[in-house]
Design a protein around this motif. Structure first.
Motif, PDB file in Angstrom:
ATOM      1  N   ASP A 138       0.820  -1.213   0.000  1.00 42.73           N
ATOM      2  CA  ASP A 138       0.000   0.000   0.000  1.00 42.73           C
ATOM      3  C   ASP A 138       0.855   1.264   0.000  1.00 42.73           C
ATOM      4  N   LEU A 139       2.122   1.149  -0.420  1.00 41.70           N
ATOM      5  CA  LEU A 139       3.014   2.309  -0.420  1.00 41.70           C
ATOM      6  C   LEU A 139       2.444   3.463  -1.235  1.00 41.70           C
ATOM      7  N   ALA A 140       1.962   3.201  -2.428  1.00 43.01           N
ATOM      8  CA  ALA A 140       1.415   4.281  -3.266  1.00 43.01           C
ATOM      9  C   ALA A 140       0.241   4.965  -2.573  1.00 43.01           C
ATOM     10  N   ALA A 141      -0.622   4.187  -1.940  1.00 43.65           N
ATOM     11  CA  ALA A 141      -1.783   4.758  -1.248  1.00 43.65           C
ATOM     12  C   ALA A 141      -1.353   5.575  -0.024  1.00 43.65           C
ATOM     13  N   VAL A 142      -0.367   5.077   0.720  1.00 44.39           N
ATOM     14  CA  VAL A 142       0.137   5.800   1.896  1.00 44.39           C
ATOM     15  C   VAL A 142       0.717   7.147   1.465  1.00 44.39           C
ATOM     16  N   LEU A 143       1.485   7.146   0.390  1.00 44.15           N
ATOM     17  CA  LEU A 143       2.078   8.398  -0.087  1.00 44.15           C
ATOM     18  C   LEU A 143       1.008   9.356  -0.603  1.00 44.15           C
ATOM     19  N   ALA A 144       0.036   8.834  -1.345  1.00 43.01           N
ATOM     20  CA  ALA A 144      -1.034   9.682  -1.879  1.00 43.01           C
ATOM     21  C   ALA A 144      -1.857  10.287  -0.741  1.00 43.01           C
ATOM     22  N   GLU A 145      -2.157   9.484   0.279  1.00 39.57           N
ATOM     23  CA  GLU A 145      -2.932   9.961   1.422  1.00 39.57           C
ATOM     24  C   GLU A 145      -2.231  11.121   2.124  1.00 39.57           C
ATOM     25  N   ARG A 146      -0.905  11.100   2.092  1.00 41.07           N
ATOM     26  CA  ARG A 146      -0.117  12.148   2.752  1.00 41.07           C
ATOM     27  C   ARG A 146       0.299  13.251   1.772  1.00 41.07           C
ATOM     28  N   ARG A 147      -0.239  13.194   0.563  1.00 34.75           N
ATOM     29  CA  ARG A 147       0.016  14.181  -0.488  1.00 34.75           C
ATOM     30  C   ARG A 147       1.511  14.322  -0.804  1.00 34.75           C
ATOM     31  N   VAL A 148       2.205  13.188  -0.813  1.00 33.74           N
ATOM     32  CA  VAL A 148       3.635  13.179  -1.128  1.00 33.74           C
ATOM     33  C   VAL A 148       3.792  13.138  -2.642  1.00 33.74           C
ATOM     34  N   ASP A 149       4.578  14.069  -3.187  1.00 33.93           N
ATOM     35  CA  ASP A 149       4.873  14.040  -4.618  1.00 33.93           C
ATOM     36  C   ASP A 149       6.368  13.861  -4.888  1.00 33.93           C
ATOM     37  N   THR A 150       7.175  13.943  -3.820  1.00 36.40           N
ATOM     38  CA  THR A 150       8.627  13.772  -3.945  1.00 36.40           C
ATOM     39  C   THR A 150       9.115  12.865  -2.823  1.00 36.40           C
ATOM     40  N   LEU A 151       9.829  11.809  -3.201  1.00 36.64           N
ATOM     41  CA  LEU A 151      10.421  10.906  -2.220  1.00 36.64           C
ATOM     42  C   LEU A 151      11.868  11.280  -1.994  1.00 36.64           C
ATOM     43  N   VAL A 152      12.271  11.328  -0.750  1.00 37.36           N
ATOM     44  CA  VAL A 152      13.682  11.349  -0.397  1.00 37.36           C
ATOM     45  C   VAL A 152      13.992   9.892  -0.096  1.00 37.36           C
ATOM     46  N   LEU A 153      14.814   9.277  -0.932  1.00 35.85           N
ATOM     47  CA  LEU A 153      15.002   7.830  -0.902  1.00 35.85           C
ATOM     48  C   LEU A 153      16.366   7.446  -0.351  1.00 35.85           C
ATOM     49  N   THR A 154      16.335   6.495   0.611  1.00 31.76           N
ATOM     50  CA  THR A 154      17.545   5.995   1.259  1.00 31.76           C
ATOM     51  C   THR A 154      17.397   4.498   1.476  1.00 31.76           C
ATOM     52  N   GLY A 155      18.501   3.826   1.819  1.00 31.84           N
ATOM     53  CA  GLY A 155      18.368   2.458   2.282  1.00 31.84           C
ATOM     54  C   GLY A 155      19.315   1.441   1.700  1.00 31.84           C
ATOM     55  N   VAL A 156      18.845   0.201   1.720  1.00 28.87           N
ATOM     56  CA  VAL A 156      19.617  -0.990   1.387  1.00 28.87           C
ATOM     57  C   VAL A 156      18.809  -1.819   0.396  1.00 28.87           C
ATOM     58  N   ALA A 157      19.328  -2.424  -0.515  1.00 25.84           N
ATOM     59  CA  ALA A 157      20.663  -2.351  -1.057  1.00 25.84           C
ATOM     60  C   ALA A 157      20.608  -1.555  -2.355  1.00 25.84           C
ATOM     61  N   THR A 158      21.647  -0.799  -2.566  1.00 27.67           N
ATOM     62  CA  THR A 158      21.745   0.079  -3.725  1.00 27.67           C
ATOM     63  C   THR A 158      21.289  -0.586  -5.007  1.00 27.67           C
ATOM     64  N   ASP A 159      21.865  -1.752  -5.286  1.00 28.69           N
ATOM     65  CA  ASP A 159      21.680  -2.406  -6.577  1.00 28.69           C
ATOM     66  C   ASP A 159      20.491  -3.358  -6.627  1.00 28.69           C
ATOM     67  N   TYR A 160      19.687  -3.370  -5.591  1.00 27.13           N
ATOM     68  CA  TYR A 160      18.486  -4.200  -5.586  1.00 27.13           C
ATOM     69  C   TYR A 160      17.269  -3.349  -5.246  1.00 27.13           C
ATOM     70  N   CYS A 161      16.905  -3.298  -3.989  1.00 29.07           N
ATOM     71  CA  CYS A 161      15.648  -2.664  -3.602  1.00 29.07           C
ATOM     72  C   CYS A 161      15.640  -1.146  -3.755  1.00 29.07           C
ATOM     73  N   VAL A 162      16.769  -0.488  -3.518  1.00 22.20           N
ATOM     74  CA  VAL A 162      16.804   0.967  -3.699  1.00 22.20           C
ATOM     75  C   VAL A 162      16.628   1.299  -5.177  1.00 22.20           C
ATOM     76  N   ASP A 163      17.364   0.618  -6.035  1.00 19.52           N
ATOM     77  CA  ASP A 163      17.253   0.827  -7.479  1.00 19.52           C
ATOM     78  C   ASP A 163      15.826   0.566  -7.962  1.00 19.52           C
ATOM     79  N   ALA A 164      15.263  -0.593  -7.598  1.00 14.60           N
ATOM     80  CA  ALA A 164      13.923  -0.955  -8.063  1.00 14.60           C
ATOM     81  C   ALA A 164      12.865   0.016  -7.560  1.00 14.60           C
TER      82      ALA A 164
END
Length: 179
Positions: A85-111
């Motif tokens: 429900d990530l898209a719905a959570v972001l829409a509910e909070r009126r998020v239009d820009t993500l500040v993205l961090t985390g693990v792992a660069t070449d897997y989940c962060v990239d995707a």
């Protein structure tokens, strides 16, 4: 702000894991002060695997200092939008820009970065806020630092019809509240 998979199982396996978690925690504090939501993603898998939701290793790192107001979303794929429900959570909070961090660069962060763009969101990828495995990508002959650099360049140059992606070091990230 979206934090990808900074979990007890993974943190010791990634490049500069504790330093990364502390940097992300500082960003999360800044996001909260500005009234921006903090969403932490947690990779889970079938019972009996390393990612069994009941396994202590799947817990989000306490170094993140998550608050009760933060949203935690379990995911089962590298793309954090896939069957969550990530898209719905972001829409509910009126998020239009993500500040993205985390693990792992070449897997989940990239995707997740690519999927966010395809969902029409803008992404600020924290250039020093994500990490690959501690040994980088030995099959490709890349150190961890080279993996981070490569993905920063690839993602910043990617063309998506939805959003845009910009790079910013953690020290230069500024959170703003809309409305």
């Amino acid at each position: 702000m979206v934090v990808v998979d900074v979990q007890e199982l993974l943190l010791p396996l990634v490049w500069r894991g504790e330093e990364l978690a502390d940097r992300i925690a500082a960003l999360a504090r800044a996001a909260r002060r500005a009234g921006a939501p903090v969403v932490a993603l947690r990779q889970v898998g079938p019972p009996g695997t390393d990612f069994d939701p009941a396994s202590p290793g799947t817990r989000l790192s306490p170094r993140l200092c998550l608050e009760p107001t933060d949203v935690v979303i379990d995911k089962t794929a590298t793309d954090a939008f896939y069957r969550t429900d990530l898209a719905a959570v972001l829409a509910e909070r009126r998020v239009d820009t993500l500040v993205l961090t985390g693990v792992a660069t070449d897997y989940c962060v990239d995707a997740t970065a690519r999927s966010a763009l395809s969902h029409g969101l803008d992404v600020v990828l924290v250039s020093d806020g994500h990490a690959p495995a501690a040994d980088g990508d030995p099959r490709a002959g890349l150190t961890a630092e080279q993996v981070v650099d490569r993905h920063n360049r690839l993602l910043a140059g990617a063309v998506h019809p939805g959003g845009t992606l910009g790079l910013r070091p953690a020290a230069d990230v500024v959170f703003t509240r809309r409305g």
